[in-house]
Design a protein around this motif. Structure first.
Motif, PDB file in Angstrom:
ATOM      1  N   VAL A   1       6.044  -1.637  10.091  1.00 47.87           N
ATOM      2  CA  VAL A   1       5.874  -3.081  10.328  1.00 47.87           C
ATOM      3  C   VAL A   1       5.800  -3.377  11.815  1.00 47.87           C
ATOM      4  O   VAL A   1       4.972  -4.178  12.272  1.00 47.87           O
ATOM      5  CB  VAL A   1       7.024  -3.875   9.662  1.00 47.87           C
ATOM      6  CG1 VAL A   1       6.974  -5.333  10.085  1.00 47.87           C
ATOM      7  CG2 VAL A   1       6.935  -3.757   8.151  1.00 47.87           C
ATOM      8  N   LYS A   2       6.653  -2.729  12.605  1.00 47.21           N
ATOM      9  CA  LYS A   2       6.664  -2.964  14.054  1.00 47.21           C
ATOM     10  C   LYS A   2       5.317  -2.578  14.680  1.00 47.21           C
ATOM     11  O   LYS A   2       4.730  -3.339  15.449  1.00 47.21           O
ATOM     12  CB  LYS A   2       7.789  -2.162  14.693  1.00 47.21           C
ATOM     13  CG  LYS A   2       7.949  -2.433  16.189  1.00 47.21           C
ATOM     14  CD  LYS A   2       9.153  -1.670  16.738  1.00 47.21           C
ATOM     15  CE  LYS A   2       9.308  -1.944  18.243  1.00 47.21           C
ATOM     16  NZ  LYS A   2      10.465  -1.215  18.810  1.00 47.21           N
ATOM     17  N   LEU A   3       4.827  -1.384  14.322  1.00 45.78           N
ATOM     18  CA  LEU A   3       3.546  -0.934  14.867  1.00 45.78           C
ATOM     19  C   LEU A   3       2.396  -1.834  14.415  1.00 45.78           C
ATOM     20  O   LEU A   3       1.514  -2.178  15.191  1.00 45.78           O
ATOM     21  CB  LEU A   3       3.269   0.502  14.401  1.00 45.78           C
ATOM     22  CG  LEU A   3       4.166   1.595  14.994  1.00 45.78           C
ATOM     23  CD1 LEU A   3       3.871   2.926  14.331  1.00 45.78           C
ATOM     24  CD2 LEU A   3       3.970   1.700  16.486  1.00 45.78           C
ATOM     25  N   ARG A   4       2.428  -2.212  13.135  1.00 45.32           N
ATOM     26  CA  ARG A   4       1.342  -3.025  12.595  1.00 45.32           C
ATOM     27  C   ARG A   4       1.300  -4.408  13.231  1.00 45.32           C
ATOM     28  O   ARG A   4       0.238  -4.966  13.502  1.00 45.32           O
ATOM     29  CB  ARG A   4       1.518  -3.140  11.080  1.00 45.32           C
ATOM     30  CG  ARG A   4       0.379  -3.837  10.370  1.00 45.32           C
ATOM     31  CD  ARG A   4      -0.890  -3.061  10.393  1.00 45.32           C
ATOM     32  NE  ARG A   4      -0.734  -1.769   9.770  1.00 45.32           N
ATOM     33  CZ  ARG A   4      -1.625  -0.792   9.870  1.00 45.32           C
ATOM     34  NH1 ARG A   4      -2.722  -0.980  10.555  1.00 45.32           N
ATOM     35  NH2 ARG A   4      -1.419   0.370   9.284  1.00 45.32           N
ATOM     36  N   LYS A   5       2.455  -4.994  13.499  1.00 45.78           N
ATOM     37  CA  LYS A   5       2.500  -6.326  14.113  1.00 45.78           C
ATOM     38  C   LYS A   5       1.930  -6.294  15.531  1.00 45.78           C
ATOM     39  O   LYS A   5       1.227  -7.220  15.950  1.00 45.78           O
ATOM     40  CB  LYS A   5       3.938  -6.860  14.120  1.00 45.78           C
ATOM     41  CG  LYS A   5       4.394  -7.394  12.770  1.00 45.78           C
ATOM     42  CD  LYS A   5       5.782  -7.992  12.844  1.00 45.78           C
ATOM     43  CE  LYS A   5       6.190  -8.592  11.488  1.00 45.78           C
ATOM     44  NZ  LYS A   5       7.561  -9.137  11.522  1.00 45.78           N
ATOM     45  N   VAL A   6       2.256  -5.241  16.267  1.00 42.65           N
ATOM     46  CA  VAL A   6       1.717  -5.104  17.628  1.00 42.65           C
ATOM     47  C   VAL A   6       0.192  -5.031  17.574  1.00 42.65           C
ATOM     48  O   VAL A   6      -0.516  -5.684  18.344  1.00 42.65           O
ATOM     49  CB  VAL A   6       2.302  -3.842  18.314  1.00 42.65           C
ATOM     50  CG1 VAL A   6       1.577  -3.566  19.622  1.00 42.65           C
ATOM     51  CG2 VAL A   6       3.793  -4.022  18.567  1.00 42.65           C
ATOM     52  N   TYR A   7      -0.309  -4.210  16.661  1.00 46.94           N
ATOM     53  CA  TYR A   7      -1.754  -4.034  16.516  1.00 46.94           C
ATOM     54  C   TYR A   7      -2.442  -5.337  16.083  1.00 46.94           C
ATOM     55  O   TYR A   7      -3.459  -5.747  16.634  1.00 46.94           O
ATOM     56  CB  TYR A   7      -2.007  -2.928  15.499  1.00 46.94           C
ATOM     57  CG  TYR A   7      -3.458  -2.705  15.157  1.00 46.94           C
ATOM     58  CD1 TYR A   7      -4.391  -2.420  16.137  1.00 46.94           C
ATOM     59  CD2 TYR A   7      -3.901  -2.772  13.836  1.00 46.94           C
ATOM     60  CE1 TYR A   7      -5.724  -2.205  15.830  1.00 46.94           C
ATOM     61  CE2 TYR A   7      -5.218  -2.559  13.515  1.00 46.94           C
ATOM     62  CZ  TYR A   7      -6.135  -2.270  14.520  1.00 46.94           C
ATOM     63  OH  TYR A   7      -7.445  -2.065  14.200  1.00 46.94           O
ATOM     64  N   SER A   8      -1.867  -6.030  15.090  1.00 41.38           N
ATOM     65  CA  SER A   8      -2.455  -7.273  14.581  1.00 41.38           C
ATOM     66  C   SER A   8      -2.461  -8.373  15.637  1.00 41.38           C
ATOM     67  O   SER A   8      -3.400  -9.168  15.717  1.00 41.38           O
ATOM     68  CB  SER A   8      -1.694  -7.753  13.337  1.00 41.38           C
ATOM     69  OG  SER A   8      -1.890  -6.868  12.265  1.00 41.38           O
ATOM     70  N   ALA A   9      -1.413  -8.434  16.441  1.00 42.13           N
ATOM     71  CA  ALA A   9      -1.355  -9.449  17.502  1.00 42.13           C
ATOM     72  C   ALA A   9      -2.502  -9.252  18.489  1.00 42.13           C
ATOM     73  O   ALA A   9      -3.143 -10.211  18.935  1.00 42.13           O
ATOM     74  CB  ALA A   9       0.000  -9.379  18.214  1.00 42.13           C
TER      75      ALA A   9
END
Length: 522
Positions: A380-388
């Motif tokens: 979730v942490k990695l995905r949120k950074v990427y999506s932002a």
């Protein structure tokens, strides 16, 4: 002979969703537009309750007649509310545009914010862009409609037209107007006592008797005349499976909507026929029934039906360092074979064994493991950074595309227009690509962010495993199992992927996967 071409109006509203663009609104705006331009409307072509998404030009009576009248020279001016009233698909809109251009029809848009229709070479590109926007808006409209229906379904205000055996739709005598003024009767789901009695008896027979095969259970129900058919026709194996697996009998109403990965659910305790405990026991009993053997030549197997083909290996071939230790499907004998070492494994037995193993493992997994929660947080942490980052790029591209489009429309110099057109197309392509990436990332985030909840919520779906297509079975199995090794005694050894989740290699692999796909950078 001199003849004056007519001025007409075309209007359309959709049948599948209430919109602000009602026929009455379009009609009012058409007369205002006619007065403003000193025109008299000779005829109105009306496609009411007609979806431009679901019906082609040929299947829209009023539009087809309008185009035919234009082609024979009867019409000179057309008033329409917006472009999307004519078509929702780009190719259909451009086909209509060419008819207007060829027969020199002057088009007036009655909506104040609609860009005028022109027939210059540059205008063709503008019309194509605007039609693309309308088509994209149509996709968003579909998604909003699906979201609205899913929400209404979950709230209990939307009732499916077809209900499972044991239930019926009940229309109350009280009619209430909705927010659009349309009067509708209140519809609810009620139990159907005669059918409920049949459902209870079928479950009771399964839970209180011992059946080895589906054929035995099927014949037993036929003798007792237990069927859901009004004509008394005995139920087949698929009918029985569908009835036993119906989640509404334990009070859980489910429905799958487009654009939604998981089905919408609603719990209705007043609709319970079978207790959850008995329902779960019935699922296990159903899975234990041996399927009826197919009649020879009745069912033709394909290689894709052997869903263990990628992971079922011969132990001796592995020891001999053979290039291909995989057991091969034998369609005629319905088994997996290693011709070199004369190993043969019955397809039905090995597949059922592995499926039972995976379901048991998955069931234990959903009870919750500490390391799963840690992996979930990392994803979730990695995905949120990427999506932002994607969101920021998408917003920048949207602003850039909007500015280029405005410049293109306002430009006078042909060479400048040509350059801007290329930039518009490049920006549009980049916008579509980044939007696809963003949608994919958000979909992954939703799955990864709700991993444990999703596993717990979908545990009942394990009972429908046999209904999955072979490709879906393979994905499920291969997500859990790395290899199945079979020795000369034909005893399988299952090697799982999951126990390595905590390893440093696995954690590093997450970062490597994201880097290789461009989802994170150094």
């Amino acid at each position: 002979m001199f003849s004056v071409k007519r001025t007409v109006a075309y209007m359309r509203n959709s049948a599948d969703i209430y919109q602000d663009n009602s026929i009455q609104l379009q009609k009012d705006q058409a007369y205002i537009c006619a007065t403003k331009n000193s025109l008299t409307i000779d005829e109105i072509y009306n496609d009411s309750d007609t979806s431009a998404r679901k019906k082609s030009i040929e299947n829209r009576e009023a539009l087809s007649r309008l185009l035919s009248d234009i082609k024979v020279g009867l019409i000179g001016s057309l008033i329409v509310y917006k472009r999307d009233r004519l078509a929702r698909r780009t190719e259909e809109y451009m086909e209509i545009y060419e008819v207007f251009k060829q027969h020199q029809v002057t088009v007036y848009f009655s909506a104040s914010n609609e860009f005028p229709m022109l027939f210059t070479p540059q205008a063709f590109t503008i019309e194509y862009l605007l039609a693309s926007f309308a088509e994209h808006e149509d996709i968003q409209l579909k998604q909003r409609l699906a979201d609205t229906n899913a929400s209404k379904f979950s709230e209990g205000t939307l009732i499916p037209s077809v209900l499972p055996f044991g239930y019926k739709r009940h229309e109350s005598d009280i009619s209430k107007p909705d927010k659009f003024g349309k009067v509708k009767k209140t519809v609810t789901i009620k139990l159907n006592p005669p059918a409920v009695k049949v459902v209870e008896q079928i479950y009771n027979e399964l839970l209180t008797n011992s059946f080895k095969t589906m054929k035995q259970f099927k014949n037993h129900l036929a003798k007792l005349n237990l069927t859901r058919s009004k004509k008394g026709k005995p139920m087949g194996p698929e009918d029985i499976k569908q009835l036993i697996r119906q989640p509404l009998y334990k009070g859980l109403l489910q429905r799958q909507y487009q654009f939604h990965e998981r089905p919408s659910t609603r719990y209705s305790p007043d609709l319970i026929i079978i207790s959850e405990e008995n329902w779960n026991v019935a699922q296990s009993a159903l899975e234990q029934l041996i399927p009826d053997k197919p009649v020879p030549n009745e069912i033709k197997l394909l290689k894709k039906d052997f869903f263990l083909s990628n992971i079922l290996k011969c132990d001796q071939c592995l020891n001999d360092s053979d290039e291909s230790p995989l057991l091969e499907p034998n369609i005629q004998k319905c088994c997996y074979v290693c011709k070199k070492h004369k190993i043969s494994v019955d397809k039905q037995q090995i597949e059922q064994l592995i499926v039972d193993h995976c379901i048991k493992f998955f069931t234990e997994l959903i009870k919750g493991k500490p390391y799963l929660k840690n992996i979930q947080k990392l994803h979730v942490k990695l995905r949120k950074v990427y999506s932002a980052g994607l969101n920021e790029r998408f917003n920048n591209l949207t602003n850039n595309f909007s500015n280029l489009t405005k410049q293109f429309i306002n430009a006078q110099d042909p060479s400048v227009k040509s350059d801007l057109l290329l930039q518009c197309n490049e920006a549009r392509g980049a916008l579509i690509r980044i939007k696809e990436k963003l949608n994919a990332s958000n979909a992954k985030l939703e799955i990864e962010g709700n991993l444990l909840h999703s596993m717990e919520e979908n545990k009942d779906l394990l009972h429908t495993f046999t209904e999955l297509v072979p490709e879906a079975k393979s994905r499920f199995i291969e997500d859990i199992i790395d290899t199945i090794v079979v020795d000369c005694d034909e005893k399988p050894v299952v090697i799982l992927k999951i126990p390595n989740l905590l390893s440093e290699k696995y954690i590093g692999g997450i970062f490597d996967d994201l880097r290789s796909s461009g989802e994170i950078t150094e």
